[in-house]
Design an enzyme around this catalytic site. Structure first.
Site, PDB file in Angstrom:
ATOM      1  N   GLU A  92      14.023 -22.671 -14.223  1.00 13.27           N
ATOM      2  CA  GLU A  92      13.825 -21.261 -13.871  1.00 13.27           C
ATOM      3  C   GLU A  92      15.094 -20.464 -14.134  1.00 13.27           C
ATOM      4  OE1 GLU A  92      11.424 -19.520 -13.564  1.00 13.27           O
ATOM      5  OE2 GLU A  92      12.087 -17.698 -12.604  1.00 13.27           O
TER       6      GLU A  92
ATOM      7  N   GLU B 250      15.143 -14.500 -20.731  1.00 13.30           N
ATOM      8  CA  GLU B 250      14.083 -13.487 -20.899  1.00 13.30           C
ATOM      9  C   GLU B 250      14.593 -12.071 -20.653  1.00 13.30           C
ATOM     10  OE1 GLU B 250      10.654 -13.578 -18.363  1.00 13.30           O
ATOM     11  OE2 GLU B 250      11.770 -14.316 -16.664  1.00 13.30           O
TER      12      GLU B 250
ATOM     13  N   TRP C  37      -3.204  -1.992  -1.693  1.00 18.19           N
ATOM     14  CA  TRP C  37      -2.882  -3.256  -2.370  1.00 18.19           C
ATOM     15  C   TRP C  37      -3.499  -4.320  -1.476  1.00 18.19           C
ATOM     16  CZ3 TRP C  37      -0.757  -5.546  -6.610  1.00 18.19           C
ATOM     17  CH2 TRP C  37      -0.330  -6.859  -6.491  1.00 18.19           C
TER      18      TRP C  37
ATOM     19  N   CYS D 231       0.843  -1.194   0.000  1.00 22.06           N
ATOM     20  CA  CYS D 231       0.000   0.000   0.000  1.00 22.06           C
ATOM     21  C   CYS D 231       0.886   1.253   0.000  1.00 22.06           C
ATOM     22  CB  CYS D 231      -0.891   0.005   1.236  1.00 22.06           C
ATOM     23  SG  CYS D 231      -1.940  -1.441   1.351  1.00 22.06           S
TER      24      CYS D 231
ATOM     25  N   ASN E 172      -0.303   0.496   6.018  1.00 23.62           N
ATOM     26  CA  ASN E 172       0.413  -0.361   5.069  1.00 23.62           C
ATOM     27  C   ASN E 172       1.016  -1.494   5.883  1.00 23.62           C
ATOM     28  OD1 ASN E 172       1.817  -1.546   3.000  1.00 23.62           O
ATOM     29  ND2 ASN E 172       3.554  -0.136   3.121  1.00 23.62           N
ATOM     30  N   GLY E 173       0.647  -2.733   5.555  1.00 21.66           N
ATOM     31  CA  GLY E 173       1.210  -3.889   6.266  1.00 21.66           C
ATOM     32  C   GLY E 173       0.114  -4.885   6.589  1.00 21.66           C
TER      33      GLY E 173
ATOM     34  N   ARG F 242       3.699   1.225  -7.014  1.00 20.94           N
ATOM     35  CA  ARG F 242       3.694   0.147  -6.012  1.00 20.94           C
ATOM     36  C   ARG F 242       2.524  -0.817  -6.237  1.00 20.94           C
ATOM     37  NH1 ARG F 242       6.394   1.960  -1.181  1.00 20.94           N
ATOM     38  NH2 ARG F 242       4.918   0.920   0.188  1.00 20.94           N
TER      39      ARG F 242
ATOM     40  N   LYS G 127       4.005  -8.347 -18.497  1.00 20.44           N
ATOM     41  CA  LYS G 127       4.034  -8.842 -17.126  1.00 20.44           C
ATOM     42  C   LYS G 127       2.935  -9.884 -16.913  1.00 20.44           C
ATOM     43  CE  LYS G 127       5.223  -9.273 -12.887  1.00 20.44           C
ATOM     44  NZ  LYS G 127       6.425 -10.118 -12.663  1.00 20.44           N
TER      45      LYS G 127
ATOM     46  N   LYS H 248      15.060 -17.198 -16.601  1.00 23.18           N
ATOM     47  CA  LYS H 248      15.500 -15.891 -16.098  1.00 23.18           C
ATOM     48  C   LYS H 248      16.566 -15.306 -17.015  1.00 23.18           C
ATOM     49  CE  LYS H 248      13.049 -14.443 -13.787  1.00 23.18           C
ATOM     50  NZ  LYS H 248      12.018 -15.402 -13.943  1.00 23.18           N
TER      51      LYS H 248
ATOM     52  N   HIS I 106      22.207 -38.124 -24.344  1.00 20.55           N
ATOM     53  CA  HIS I 106      21.305 -38.728 -25.338  1.00 20.55           C
ATOM     54  C   HIS I 106      21.027 -37.774 -26.491  1.00 20.55           C
ATOM     55  CE1 HIS I 106      20.688 -42.141 -22.692  1.00 20.55           C
ATOM     56  NE2 HIS I 106      20.555 -41.280 -21.698  1.00 20.55           N
TER      57      HIS I 106
HETATM   58  C1  AGP Z   1       8.499 -15.066 -15.606  1.00 20.87           C
HETATM   59  O1  AGP Z   1       9.683 -14.322 -15.332  1.00 20.87           O
HETATM   60  C2  AGP Z   1       7.748 -14.518 -16.806  1.00 20.87           C
HETATM   61  N1  AGP Z   1       7.480 -13.151 -16.643  1.00 20.87           N
HETATM   62  C3  AGP Z   1       6.542 -15.359 -17.198  1.00 20.87           C
HETATM   63  O2  AGP Z   1       7.026 -16.635 -17.573  1.00 20.87           O
HETATM   64  C4  AGP Z   1       5.457 -15.571 -16.126  1.00 20.87           C
HETATM   65  O3  AGP Z   1       5.961 -16.398 -15.097  1.00 20.87           O
HETATM   66  C5  AGP Z   1       4.258 -16.274 -16.780  1.00 20.87           C
HETATM   67  O4  AGP Z   1       3.751 -15.460 -17.813  1.00 20.87           O
HETATM   68  C6  AGP Z   1       3.139 -16.607 -15.799  1.00 20.87           C
HETATM   69  O5  AGP Z   1       2.617 -15.415 -15.264  1.00 20.87           O
HETATM   70  P1  AGP Z   1       1.670 -15.519 -13.972  1.00 20.87           P
HETATM   71  O6  AGP Z   1       2.497 -16.111 -12.874  1.00 20.87           O
HETATM   72  O7  AGP Z   1       1.249 -14.109 -13.695  1.00 20.87           O
HETATM   73  O8  AGP Z   1       0.515 -16.405 -14.326  1.00 20.87           O
END
Ligand code: AGP
Length: 608
Positions: A481, A488, A75, A2, A101-102, A27, A603, A485, A504
């Site tokens: 992961e 991307e 939030w 928040c 906030n919290g 935020r 996002k 990371k 293989h």
């Molecule tokens: C992860 O770094 C990416 N931004 C992307 O793979 C993300 O995890 C994926 O689109 C799923 O998003 P969500 O967790 O909001 O469902």
């Protein structure tokens, strides 16, 4: 998180409050409100949705009188986004106003106490308990009442408090959530974060945990809960507004990487009571949980990678078969699921279309759905049968970090909680898991403290064209992961591979200088992965080993290495992911990439 703002001076407060809240929008929020003291009456205006709603109904604050006021962007953590749940909250008689906030962890017993005393509540929030407590205990000493109530609260909170009978003071309290006080000329300001006040002043006091401030037009008194004065020197802020929004970090991604101890702590600590993991959000009875014959996990991207880690954990601890699906594949593969299948849905945004569709498909087959989501009131959260919120706060960077870590923490808690119900874990293991869960934030912090060494390693690697992440068992799940990371945000081609599978076929790609990041934290298979490391090295690979302090010999078999602290096998991913996040960040930074908003990415992917 928040956002809080406050103003006390001789100008109209509301226009400044709205401008300050605008600077805190980054935020993340779902509703906003302001309260001013208009000649002894506390006037509140709050709206669900974006700040523009509030600006429109108040003509940018011009039609709200009063030269002292507080404002808030919410939030949601307790209670869905709505006008009623938005802050500021007024006490029953309208005498007190609070923004917060919290998380007030003990709000339920306090609410019960006040209800039994005849007080009624309008909202579903934890915050309303604070303003009602002030009303209940107030007998004329405003500061004394605030100190008394603050001492009753458990959890993390930043509070700004106004009393209708005192238009010359705002009282601020800080425990866990940030608060800064801006020093002006015959006016002073309050905010959760510096950007909100930077246009007015660069001179601030930072409140520390357990401090209370009495803010007047011409003075700021800071003390502890026992009224002992606290001397503070004024801090001069030289950042620009953009740097300030990142709290001094160069990118939101780096800020969020460093917020992971708090994200995990907030997600875990509110769910461990008297040494037991309590998932109140799960409506299933123990009998219903025992009925499940299979667990299905559906998610996308990094959330899917959490699901792959979860498969290893759930199968090992719950002894139930687990299937993990990329959500976009699940719906179209005619899945074999029914009411005896538990479906776990993982999503940071709660708006990912593929994941939402997969969840609805599971529901159509009669499967009970538990969603692990970071955004309160999001589509997936609303449609799932149960939702366990990660309390990571808003995640701004496109590449997820703190939400991934908070999701892992929820998976661990589900494994412990369900394992206890299924009788598949001993009491000794239960205690070990709880101890390790509570220790995770500090262990993550200890890795973050070594970020310079990852930066140094990244400086030697960022020019590579390809990178391979290899691992076995839970380390393989984790390598997925690490690989995502890196690619991307740095645009370096990268693949994650089960280390035993390389020979293989894919090992044909390994040549002189190929970068291989070997995940070697799962000690039970150390010798196996060591031979895989040898395999790639004999073909010219440069190997960075990420392992555990329990096997320091990793240093002798790799060209460079990073060791994470000891923890139980289940929680190794929470520690090993940190060096990989930092490696990806610094490699992308050295390449000059657009780290927070990488090309082609969003996002939240709200289309199938
Ligand atoms: C992860 O770094 C990416 N931004 C992307 O793979 C993300 O995890 C994926 O689109 C799923 O998003 P969500 O967790 O909001 O469902």
């Amino acid at each position: 998180m928040c956002g809080i703002v406050g103003y006390i001076g001789y100008e109209q407060a509301a226009p400044f409050l709205l401008k300050g809240l605008e600077k805190l929008q980054y935020r993340g929020y779902d509703s906003a409100g302001v309260c001013t003291n208009d000649d002894g009456k506390l006037v509140v205006q709050k709206e669900k949705g974006k700040l523009d709603e509030l600006k429109n109904v108040t003509d940018d604050g011009k039609n709200i009188k009063g030269t002292v006021g507080i404002g808030h962007t919410r939030w949601a953590t307790h209670g869905k986004p709505s006008e009623i749940n938005a802050h500021p909250h007024l006490s029953e008689s309208g005498s007190f106003a609070v923004v917060h906030n919290g998380i007030i962890e003990n709000y339920m017993p306090l609410k019960q106490f006040l209800t039994e005393k005849g007080m009624s509540f309008r909202s579903m929030t934890d915050t309303e308990v604070v303003v009602q407590l002030l009303e209940y205990y107030y007998e004329g000493d405003l500061l004394g009442t605030v100190l008394k109530v603050a001492a009753m609260l458990e959890g993390s909170y930043a509070l700004a408090i106004m009393y209708k009978g005192n238009a010359d003071e705002i009282i601020a309290v800080r425990k866990g959530s940030p608060l800064v006080i801006g020093i002006g000329k015959e006016e002073n300001y309050l905010a959760s974060d510096i950007p909100a006040i930077l246009e007015k002043t660069r001179n601030i006091y930072r409140l520390e945990n357990g401090e209370v401030a009495v803010i007047r037009r011409d003075s700021v008194q800071i003390m502890d809960y026992d009224r002992n004065p606290v001397q503070k020197s004024i801090e001069r802020i030289n950042w620009d507004i953009h740097a300030a929004q990142k709290d001094g970090y160069e990118h939101f991604m780096l800020k969020e990487i460093f917020e992971q101890p708090k994200a995990v702590r907030d997600t875990v600590e509110t769910r461990i009571k008297n040494g037991r993991v309590v998932l109140e959000e799960v409506t299933l009875t123990p009998e219903q949980i025992r009925q499940f014959q299979k667990i299905n996990i559906v998610a996308c991207g990094s959330a899917y990678h959490v699901g792959v880690v979860a498969k290893y954990i759930f199968e090992r601890i719950l002894r139930k078969p687990v299937e993990v699906d990329v959500a976009s594949e699940f719906k179209y593969r005619d899945p074999i699921i029914d009411s005896k299948t538990l479906t776990v849905v993982i999503s940071q945004s709660g708006e990912t279309a593929d994941t939402k569709e997969a969840m609805l498909e599971a529901k159509r087959h009669g499967s009970h759905t538990i969603a692990i989501v970071n955004v309160v009131g999001s589509a997936i959260a609303c449609e799932a049968d149960d939702v366990i919120y990660t309390l990571a706060g808003p995640e701004i960077a496109v590449a997820t970090t703190k939400a991934y870590s908070a999701q892992l923490a929820v998976i661990y808690m589900m494994a412990v909680c369900f394992g206890d119900i299924l009788g598949t874990i001993s009491e000794t293991d239960y205690q070990t898991y709880v101890t390790e869960l509570l220790a995770l934030p500090d262990k993550i912090q200890s890795i973050l403290a070594q970020s310079e060494s990852l930066k140094n390693i990244a400086s030697k690697m960022f020019a590579c064209k390809d990178a391979f992440f290899i691992g076995r068992n839970i380390d393989y799940a984790l390598s997925l992961e690490g690989s995502l990371k890196l690619k991307e945000i740095s645009y370096i081609h990268s693949e994650a591979y089960a280390a035993g599978e390389l020979k293989h076929g894919t090992i044909s790609l390994i040549e002189e200088g190929t970068l291989v990041i070997a995940l070697v934290t799962y000690g039970n298979l150390f010798d196996k992965i060591a031979s895989n490391i040898k395999e790639v090295q004999t073909r010219g690979a440069y190997v960075l080993g990420i392992g555990s302090e329990e096997h320091p010999e990793l240093r002798n078999i790799t060209q460079s290495s990073f060791l994470i602290p000891k923890t139980c096998n289940m929680m190794l991913p929470s520690l090993a992911v940190i060096p990989m996040q930092l490696l990806a960040y610094y490699m992308a930074k050295f390449k000059g990439c657009d780290i927070d908003t990488p090309r082609n990415l969003a996002k939240s992917v709200t289309v199938e």
